[in-house]
Design a protein around this motif. Structure first.
Motif, PDB file in Angstrom:
ATOM      1  N   VAL A 163      12.417   9.391 -23.947  1.00 42.37           N
ATOM      2  CA  VAL A 163      10.924   8.662 -23.889  1.00 42.37           C
ATOM      3  C   VAL A 163      10.242   9.323 -25.397  1.00 42.37           C
ATOM      4  O   VAL A 163      10.494   9.900 -26.459  1.00 42.37           O
ATOM      5  CB  VAL A 163       9.791   8.515 -22.864  1.00 42.37           C
ATOM      6  CG1 VAL A 163       9.549  10.296 -22.657  1.00 42.37           C
ATOM      7  CG2 VAL A 163       8.940   7.752 -22.599  1.00 42.37           C
ATOM      8  N   GLN A 164       9.139   8.535 -25.890  1.00 39.63           N
ATOM      9  CA  GLN A 164       8.434   8.372 -27.742  1.00 39.63           C
ATOM     10  C   GLN A 164       7.916   9.162 -26.919  1.00 39.63           C
ATOM     11  O   GLN A 164       7.175   9.093 -25.402  1.00 39.63           O
ATOM     12  CB  GLN A 164       8.532   7.490 -28.231  1.00 39.63           C
ATOM     13  CG  GLN A 164       9.194   6.660 -29.008  1.00 39.63           C
ATOM     14  CD  GLN A 164       8.870   5.796 -29.426  1.00 39.63           C
ATOM     15  OE1 GLN A 164       8.437   4.192 -28.775  1.00 39.63           O
ATOM     16  NE2 GLN A 164       9.319   5.632 -30.345  1.00 39.63           N
ATOM     17  N   ALA A 165       6.679  10.169 -27.759  1.00 39.96           N
ATOM     18  CA  ALA A 165       6.118  10.637 -27.503  1.00 39.96           C
ATOM     19  C   ALA A 165       4.547   9.892 -27.538  1.00 39.96           C
ATOM     20  O   ALA A 165       4.600   9.385 -27.698  1.00 39.96           O
ATOM     21  CB  ALA A 165       5.465  11.388 -28.822  1.00 39.96           C
ATOM     22  N   GLY A 166       3.944  10.299 -26.153  1.00 38.14           N
ATOM     23  CA  GLY A 166       2.474   9.324 -25.736  1.00 38.14           C
ATOM     24  C   GLY A 166       3.418   8.745 -25.165  1.00 38.14           C
ATOM     25  O   GLY A 166       2.188   8.203 -23.427  1.00 38.14           O
ATOM     26  N   GLY A 167       4.331   8.824 -24.460  1.00 37.57           N
ATOM     27  CA  GLY A 167       4.089   7.813 -23.067  1.00 37.57           C
ATOM     28  C   GLY A 167       4.934   8.409 -22.030  1.00 37.57           C
ATOM     29  O   GLY A 167       4.885   9.585 -22.036  1.00 37.57           O
ATOM     30  N   SER A 168       5.486   7.912 -20.977  1.00 37.33           N
ATOM     31  CA  SER A 168       4.986   8.382 -19.415  1.00 37.33           C
ATOM     32  C   SER A 168       7.121   8.135 -18.999  1.00 37.33           C
ATOM     33  O   SER A 168       7.987   7.440 -19.404  1.00 37.33           O
ATOM     34  CB  SER A 168       4.458   7.759 -18.340  1.00 37.33           C
ATOM     35  OG  SER A 168       2.993   7.528 -18.822  1.00 37.33           O
ATOM     36  N   LEU A 169       6.481   9.549 -18.095  1.00 37.16           N
ATOM     37  CA  LEU A 169       8.082   9.502 -17.108  1.00 37.16           C
ATOM     38  C   LEU A 169       8.312  10.185 -15.595  1.00 37.16           C
ATOM     39  O   LEU A 169       7.033  10.609 -15.385  1.00 37.16           O
ATOM     40  CB  LEU A 169       8.779   9.954 -17.862  1.00 37.16           C
ATOM     41  CG  LEU A 169      10.701  10.301 -17.878  1.00 37.16           C
ATOM     42  CD1 LEU A 169      11.701   8.651 -18.452  1.00 37.16           C
ATOM     43  CD2 LEU A 169      11.670  11.201 -19.113  1.00 37.16           C
ATOM     44  N   ARG A 170       8.767   9.127 -14.799  1.00 38.10           N
ATOM     45  CA  ARG A 170       8.418   9.741 -13.570  1.00 38.10           C
ATOM     46  C   ARG A 170       9.770  10.427 -12.729  1.00 38.10           C
ATOM     47  O   ARG A 170      11.050   9.837 -13.068  1.00 38.10           O
ATOM     48  CB  ARG A 170       7.738   8.745 -12.671  1.00 38.10           C
ATOM     49  CG  ARG A 170       7.578   8.911 -11.247  1.00 38.10           C
ATOM     50  CD  ARG A 170       7.391   8.170  -9.766  1.00 38.10           C
ATOM     51  NE  ARG A 170       7.150   8.309  -9.202  1.00 38.10           N
ATOM     52  CZ  ARG A 170       6.912   7.722  -7.745  1.00 38.10           C
ATOM     53  NH1 ARG A 170       7.613   6.369  -7.837  1.00 38.10           N
ATOM     54  NH2 ARG A 170       6.536   7.629  -6.605  1.00 38.10           N
ATOM     55  N   LEU A 171       9.793  11.636 -13.094  1.00 35.91           N
ATOM     56  CA  LEU A 171      10.933  12.416 -11.743  1.00 35.91           C
ATOM     57  C   LEU A 171      10.770  12.234 -10.605  1.00 35.91           C
ATOM     58  O   LEU A 171       9.761  12.092  -9.479  1.00 35.91           O
ATOM     59  CB  LEU A 171      10.715  13.751 -12.542  1.00 35.91           C
ATOM     60  CG  LEU A 171      11.187  14.471 -14.244  1.00 35.91           C
ATOM     61  CD1 LEU A 171      10.794  15.350 -13.959  1.00 35.91           C
ATOM     62  CD2 LEU A 171      12.410  13.405 -14.736  1.00 35.91           C
ATOM     63  N   SER A 172      11.514  12.264  -9.607  1.00 38.95           N
ATOM     64  CA  SER A 172      12.185  12.760  -8.663  1.00 38.95           C
ATOM     65  C   SER A 172      13.157  13.770  -7.820  1.00 38.95           C
ATOM     66  O   SER A 172      13.606  13.962  -8.670  1.00 38.95           O
ATOM     67  CB  SER A 172      12.184  10.667  -7.913  1.00 38.95           C
ATOM     68  OG  SER A 172      11.687  10.051  -8.484  1.00 38.95           O
ATOM     69  N   CYS A 173      12.674  14.027  -7.126  1.00 39.86           N
ATOM     70  CA  CYS A 173      13.704  15.576  -5.710  1.00 39.86           C
ATOM     71  C   CYS A 173      14.072  14.637  -4.256  1.00 39.86           C
ATOM     72  O   CYS A 173      12.959  14.893  -4.409  1.00 39.86           O
ATOM     73  CB  CYS A 173      13.609  16.697  -6.526  1.00 39.86           C
ATOM     74  SG  CYS A 173      13.801  17.583  -5.687  1.00 39.86           S
ATOM     75  N   ALA A 174      15.413  14.275  -4.575  1.00 38.99           N
ATOM     76  CA  ALA A 174      15.546  14.117  -2.851  1.00 38.99           C
ATOM     77  C   ALA A 174      15.895  15.216  -2.510  1.00 38.99           C
ATOM     78  O   ALA A 174      16.833  16.143  -3.415  1.00 38.99           O
ATOM     79  CB  ALA A 174      16.158  12.859  -2.779  1.00 38.99           C
ATOM     80  N   ALA A 175      15.348  15.596  -1.277  1.00 35.83           N
ATOM     81  CA  ALA A 175      16.246  16.623  -0.180  1.00 35.83           C
ATOM     82  C   ALA A 175      17.757  16.159   0.521  1.00 35.83           C
ATOM     83  O   ALA A 175      17.801  14.765   1.004  1.00 35.83           O
ATOM     84  CB  ALA A 175      15.767  16.996   0.528  1.00 35.83           C
TER      85      ALA A 175
END
Length: 123
Positions: free
Chosen positions: A12-24
């Motif tokens: 992602v570019q600086a200033g952008g967003s990302l959503r991480l997920s963690c599943a069991a």
């Protein structure tokens, strides 16, 4: 025997967003304390944010306050906004069995870890 699987990393570019997920993938985390840590190249693994499932309590590292949001339903999430190049790291999901700890920021407190997901922020 809790197995954690992270996803959502990427470029992602600086200033952008990302959503991480963690599943069991096995076991239960409904009464667990869960957290995100990260490790940049050449650096130690560092605390990012912690989520107490039972109360939805959150606690953040100072470096990410106001930019990152940790939350959970059946999956643990890390919403990352206003990303900076220095946020580039492998991000790890971790879980701590009960008793709950609202401010569990130390790596040694967590019993279970995911494999990590790479986040790269370009300038």
């Amino acid at each position: 025997q809790v197995q954690l699987v992270e996803s959502g990393g990427g470029l992602v570019q600086a200033g952008g967003s990302l959503r991480l997920s963690c599943a069991a993938s096995s076991g239960t985390v409904s009464s667990y304390t869960m957290a995100w840590f990260r490790q940049a190249p050449g650096k130690d693994r560092e605390f990012v944010a912690v989520f107490t499932w039972l109360t939805s309590n959150t606690y953040y590292a100072n470096s990410v306050k106001g930019r990152f949001t940790i939350s959970g339903d059946n999956t643990l999430y890390l919403q990352m906004n206003s990303l900076k190049p220095e946020n580039t790291a492998v991000y790890y999901c971790a879980a701590k069995p009960p008793p709950s700890s609202d401010y569990a920021a130390r790596e040694s407190m967590y019993a279970y870890w995911g494999q990590g997901t790479q986040v790269t922020v370009s300038s």
